[in-house]
Design a protein around this motif. Structure first.
Motif, PDB file in Angstrom:
ATOM      1  N   TYR A  98       0.856  -1.179   0.000  1.00 20.98           N
ATOM      2  CA  TYR A  98       0.000   0.000   0.000  1.00 20.98           C
ATOM      3  C   TYR A  98       0.890   1.225   0.000  1.00 20.98           C
ATOM      4  O   TYR A  98       1.902   1.268   0.697  1.00 20.98           O
ATOM      5  CB  TYR A  98      -0.894  -0.014   1.238  1.00 20.98           C
ATOM      6  CG  TYR A  98      -1.914   1.089   1.276  1.00 20.98           C
ATOM      7  CD1 TYR A  98      -1.895   2.042   2.294  1.00 20.98           C
ATOM      8  CD2 TYR A  98      -2.905   1.172   0.303  1.00 20.98           C
ATOM      9  CE1 TYR A  98      -2.824   3.051   2.340  1.00 20.98           C
ATOM     10  CE2 TYR A  98      -3.844   2.181   0.347  1.00 20.98           C
ATOM     11  CZ  TYR A  98      -3.799   3.125   1.359  1.00 20.98           C
ATOM     12  OH  TYR A  98      -4.726   4.114   1.398  1.00 20.98           O
ATOM     13  N   CYS A 103       2.831   1.798   8.376  1.00 18.51           N
ATOM     14  CA  CYS A 103       1.770   0.822   8.253  1.00 18.51           C
ATOM     15  C   CYS A 103       0.739   1.069   9.358  1.00 18.51           C
ATOM     16  O   CYS A 103       1.099   1.243  10.518  1.00 18.51           O
ATOM     17  CB  CYS A 103       2.328  -0.600   8.389  1.00 18.51           C
ATOM     18  SG  CYS A 103       3.534  -1.034   7.126  1.00 18.51           S
ATOM     19  N   ARG A 104      -0.527   1.062   8.985  1.00 22.85           N
ATOM     20  CA  ARG A 104      -1.597   1.277   9.954  1.00 22.85           C
ATOM     21  C   ARG A 104      -2.394  -0.011  10.113  1.00 22.85           C
ATOM     22  O   ARG A 104      -2.396  -0.862   9.234  1.00 22.85           O
ATOM     23  CB  ARG A 104      -2.497   2.412   9.480  1.00 22.85           C
ATOM     24  CG  ARG A 104      -1.776   3.745   9.369  1.00 22.85           C
ATOM     25  CD  ARG A 104      -2.709   4.836   8.886  1.00 22.85           C
ATOM     26  NE  ARG A 104      -3.123   4.639   7.515  1.00 22.85           N
ATOM     27  CZ  ARG A 104      -3.860   5.515   6.824  1.00 22.85           C
ATOM     28  NH1 ARG A 104      -4.253   6.622   7.414  1.00 22.85           N
ATOM     29  NH2 ARG A 104      -4.205   5.283   5.584  1.00 22.85           N
ATOM     30  N   TRP A 107      -4.234  -2.024   7.197  1.00 20.79           N
ATOM     31  CA  TRP A 107      -3.859  -1.343   5.958  1.00 20.79           C
ATOM     32  C   TRP A 107      -4.102  -2.182   4.724  1.00 20.79           C
ATOM     33  O   TRP A 107      -4.411  -1.659   3.648  1.00 20.79           O
ATOM     34  CB  TRP A 107      -2.384  -0.912   6.018  1.00 20.79           C
ATOM     35  CG  TRP A 107      -1.423  -2.061   6.126  1.00 20.79           C
ATOM     36  CD1 TRP A 107      -0.950  -2.615   7.282  1.00 20.79           C
ATOM     37  CD2 TRP A 107      -0.849  -2.807   5.059  1.00 20.79           C
ATOM     38  NE1 TRP A 107      -0.108  -3.653   6.993  1.00 20.79           N
ATOM     39  CE2 TRP A 107      -0.023  -3.804   5.645  1.00 20.79           C
ATOM     40  CE3 TRP A 107      -0.936  -2.733   3.670  1.00 20.79           C
ATOM     41  CZ2 TRP A 107       0.705  -4.692   4.879  1.00 20.79           C
ATOM     42  CZ3 TRP A 107      -0.211  -3.634   2.902  1.00 20.79           C
ATOM     43  CH2 TRP A 107       0.593  -4.605   3.518  1.00 20.79           C
TER      44      TRP A 107
END
Length: 124
Positions: A98, A103-104, A107
């Motif tokens: 992504y 990074c969440r 994600w």
């Protein structure tokens, strides 16, 4: 056209090791978040490990100390070295990328995230 190509899955006995690879052919964006998620039989999807373009890594609690994620910036490849595998690690492993960092949570589910076809890991 970006394509994620995964390899390295297979069948191993408990305690064994495998190394997964994911090549992001044609991907040139930065920043990015790239990693692996898995879905085992009857289980929810979960992120196993991810790494962003700055090299920051995160791991699921269940794999900490056993799995290691790394990346080859030159070739846009991410590796997942898996050691001391357990039957609970049995799952289809998917690579994803992504164009955002860091990074969440979740994600890989985001619109715009690219996902691979998956590679099966079976531990018996």
């Amino acid at each position: 056209h970006v394509q994620l190509v995964e390899s390295g899955g297979g069948s191993v006995q408990t305690g064994g090791s495998l190394k997964l690879s994911c090549a992001a052919h044609g991907y040139t964006y930065t920043p990015y978040c790239m990693g692996w998620y898995r879905q085992g039989p009857g289980k929810e999807r979960e992120v196993v490990a991810d790494i962003d373009s700055n090299g920051v890594t995160t791991y699921a609690d269940s794999v900490k100390g056993r799995f290691a994620i790394s990346k080859d910036n030159t070739e846009s490849i991410v590796y997942l070295q898996m050691a001391n595998l357990e039957p609970d690690d049995t799952a289809m492993y998917y690579c994803a990328i992504y164009d955002f960092a860091p990074c969440r949570k979740g994600w890989y589910r985001l619109t715009g995230a690219l996902r691979g076809q998956g590679t099966q890991v079976t531990v018996s």
